[in-house]
Design an enzyme around this catalytic site. Structure first.
Site, PDB file in Angstrom:
ATOM      1  N   ASP A  61      10.079   1.224   8.735  1.00 17.83           N
ATOM      2  CA  ASP A  61      10.814   1.625   9.761  1.00 17.83           C
ATOM      3  C   ASP A  61      10.851   3.533   9.499  1.00 17.83           C
ATOM      4  O   ASP A  61      11.452   4.166   9.029  1.00 17.83           O
ATOM      5  CB  ASP A  61      12.026   1.231  10.155  1.00 17.83           C
ATOM      6  CG  ASP A  61      12.053   2.519  11.613  1.00 17.83           C
ATOM      7  OD1 ASP A  61      11.183   3.316  11.928  1.00 17.83           O
ATOM      8  OD2 ASP A  61      12.871   2.376  11.961  1.00 17.83           O
ATOM      9  N   ASN A 107      -0.141  -0.645  -1.820  1.00 12.52           N
ATOM     10  CA  ASN A 107       0.102   0.608  -0.890  1.00 12.52           C
ATOM     11  C   ASN A 107       0.603   1.847  -1.599  1.00 12.52           C
ATOM     12  O   ASN A 107       0.934   2.530  -2.716  1.00 12.52           O
ATOM     13  CB  ASN A 107       1.443   0.748   0.420  1.00 12.52           C
ATOM     14  CG  ASN A 107       2.606   1.018  -0.169  1.00 12.52           C
ATOM     15  OD1 ASN A 107       2.536   2.980  -0.602  1.00 12.52           O
ATOM     16  ND2 ASN A 107       3.679   0.588  -0.766  1.00 12.52           N
ATOM     17  N   ASN A 171       3.594   7.144  -5.577  1.00 15.51           N
ATOM     18  CA  ASN A 171       2.780   7.373  -5.065  1.00 15.51           C
ATOM     19  C   ASN A 171       2.839   9.393  -4.875  1.00 15.51           C
ATOM     20  O   ASN A 171       1.575   9.435  -3.813  1.00 15.51           O
ATOM     21  CB  ASN A 171       2.826   6.686  -3.419  1.00 15.51           C
ATOM     22  CG  ASN A 171       2.052   6.052  -3.346  1.00 15.51           C
ATOM     23  OD1 ASN A 171       1.530   5.147  -3.964  1.00 15.51           O
ATOM     24  ND2 ASN A 171       3.561   4.452  -3.281  1.00 15.51           N
TER      25      ASN A 171
END
Ligand SMILES: Cc1cc2nc3c(=O)[nH]c(=O)nc-3n(C[C@H](O)[C@H](O)[C@H](O)COP(=O)(O)O)c2cc1C
Length: 349
Positions: A61, A107, A171
Site C-alpha cells: 500500500d 520487482n 531499485n
C-alpha cells in the site's frame, strides 16, 4: 473451495501491476470479506498494543490508500510506503514479475509513489483505526538524500504509529550505500537530532537488506544501539538469486517470497544474536504460513510482516496465519509470543 483459488487464475492473466491496482481498489472500497480478530495474540511493544503480530510489509500500500481494508483482512498492523518527499513515477514498465514456479516476485518498481503531501492528506482523511507504520525513502534525483529522510520525520511523526527508514531498496541506485558505516552514522545522527526537537517522537526503525555481510551487520547493530534506534526490519528483497525455476529468474530487481525465506531468517537470527535481543525486530521475507511466521519469531522476531504470499495465497492467508500462530502458542504451553521470540536463534547461526 476458497474463492481465491477461482479468482487467482483470472487475476494472474492480468499484468501484475494491473492486478495489484484491482486488489487495492477492492480493499479501499472494503469489498473483501471482513475477518474478525479470531483470537487474542496481542503484542505490547513501544507503547503500542498490536492486536496480533502479523503486518503487511511496505510496498503493498505505497500511497496509504488501503489501510482500512487491510485491517479488516485481519492484519495486526499496516506499513505504508515507501514514500518520498516528491511524487515520482518509478522505473519504466514492465518492472514487476511473477515467478509462479518459485512462489516469488521480482520487482524493480523504484519507489513509484504519490509523495508526502498526498499520502499525508489521505492518511488524515481516512483516519484508519489501527497501527500504521510509515516507510520513508529518498527521491531518486534528490540532491540531499539524508535531507529527504529528515523531512519525512517532520511530516509523518504526528500521524504515524512508527516510522521505518528504508535504506535497503535495491531499485534506487546508490540507496543501499546508506547502510555503510560512514553514511549510516551521518544519517542516524541527523535523524536523532531531528527527533530531539519533536515533542512526541514515534518509534524509529531501520529496514535493512538481506545481502549484508557479517561486518556490515555488526556495524549496523552498533550504530543502531548507539543512536537509540527502536527496532529493525529484516529484511527487504534480495539481489541474490538462489536456485530458481521461473523463466523470469534473471530479471533485474529485488527477489521476494519463498526463495527469500532462508536468507532473511538467517540474517534476522544473526542480528538478534549480535544485539543479544536488545532491539525489537520485525521479521519479513518469505512468510507464507503459520509455520514460517512461527520460525521468524523463534529466530528473533517480535513482529512479522508479509507481502508476496498474499499475492499467491489470497486474503484468507492473514486469518489463517494468525489462527495458526495462536494454536502453536497454545501447544507450546507458553502464555505469550514474547516467550517464544529468539528461542530458535541457534538453529540459524
Ligand atoms: C512489489 C513489491 C514492492 C515493494 N516495495 C517496497 C517498498 O516500497 N518499500 C520497502 O521497504 N519494501 C518494499 N518491498 C519489500 C517488502 O516490503 C518485503 O520486505 C519483501 O517483499 C519480503 O517480504 P515477502 O517475501 O513477504 O514479500 C516490496 C516488495 C514487493 C514484492
Amino acid at each position: 473451495m476458497r474463492a481465491y483459488s477461482l479468482l487467482r487464475p483470472l487475476l494472474f492473466m492480468l499484468p501484475p501491476e494491473r492486478a495489484h491496482l484491482l486488489a487495492l481498489a477492492a480493499l479501499e472500497r472494503r469489498l473483501l470479506p471482513e475477518r474478525r480478530q479470531p483470537v487474542t495474540l496481542k503484542v505490547e511493544l513501544w507503547d503500542l498494543t498490536f492486536p496480533n503480530p502479523i503486518g503487511v510489509a511496505a510496498g503493498f500500500d505505497k500511497n496509504a490508500e488501503a489501510a482500512c481494508g487491510l485491517f479488516s483482512l485481519g492484519f495486526g498492523f499496516v506499513e505504508v510506503g515507501t514514500l518520498t518527499p516528491l511524487p515520482q513515477p518509478g522505473n519504466p514498465q514492465p518492472r514487476l514479475f511473477r515467478l509462479l514456479e518459485d512462489g516469488a516476485l521480482i520487482n524493480r518498481l523504484g519507489f513509484n509513489n504519490s509523495g508526502h503531501a498526498a499520502a499525508l492528506a489521505g492518511l488524515r482523511a481516512r483516519a484508519a483505526s489501527g497501527i500504521i507504520g510509515v516507510n520513508i525513502g529518498a527521491n531518486r534525483d534528490s540532491a540531499d538524500r539524508i535531507g529527504d529522510y529528515v523531512k519525512a520525520l517532520g511530516t509523518f511523526n504526528d500521524t504515524a504509529s512508527y516510522i521505518a527508514v528504508n535504506i535497503s531498496s535495491p531499485n534506487t541506485p546508490g540507496l543501499r550505500a546508506l547502510q555503510s558505516q560512514k553514511e549510516l552514522s551521518l544519517l542516524l545522527s541527523r535523524l536523532t537530532e531531528t527527533r530531539r526537537a519533536l515533542s512526541n517522537p514515534k518509534p524509529l526503525l531501520l529496514k535493512i537488506a538481506p545481502d549484508l555481510s557479517n561486518e556490515e551487520l555488526a556495524d549496523i547493530a552498533e550504530l543502531s544501539l548507539a543512536n537509540g534506534i527502536d527496532g529493525l526490519i529484516i529484511s527487504n528483497t534480495t539481489l541474490s538469486r538462489p536456485s530458481l525455476r521461473s523463466s523470469h529468474a534473471s530479471e533485474q530487481g529485488g527477489l521476494s517470497g519463498r526463495p527469500l525465506f532462508e536468507l532473511s531468517t538467517r540474517k534476522l537470527a544473526q542480528f538478534y544474536h549480535l544485539t543479544r535481543g536488545r532491539l525489537p525486530l520485525i521479521g519479513v521475507g518469505g512468510v507464507s504460513s503459520a509455520e514460517t511466521a512461527w520460525q521468524k519469531i523463534r529466530a528473533g522476531a517480535s513482529l512479522v510482516q508479509l507481502y508476496t504470499a498474499l499475492i499467491y495465497e489470497g486474503p484468507s492467508l492473514v486469518g489463517d496465519v494468525v489462527e495458526g500462530l495462536a494454536q502453536k502458542l497454545k501447544a507450546s504451553g507458553k502464555n505469550s509470543l514474547r516467550e517464544i521470540t529468539g528461542t530458535g536463534v541457534a538453529d540459524w547461526l
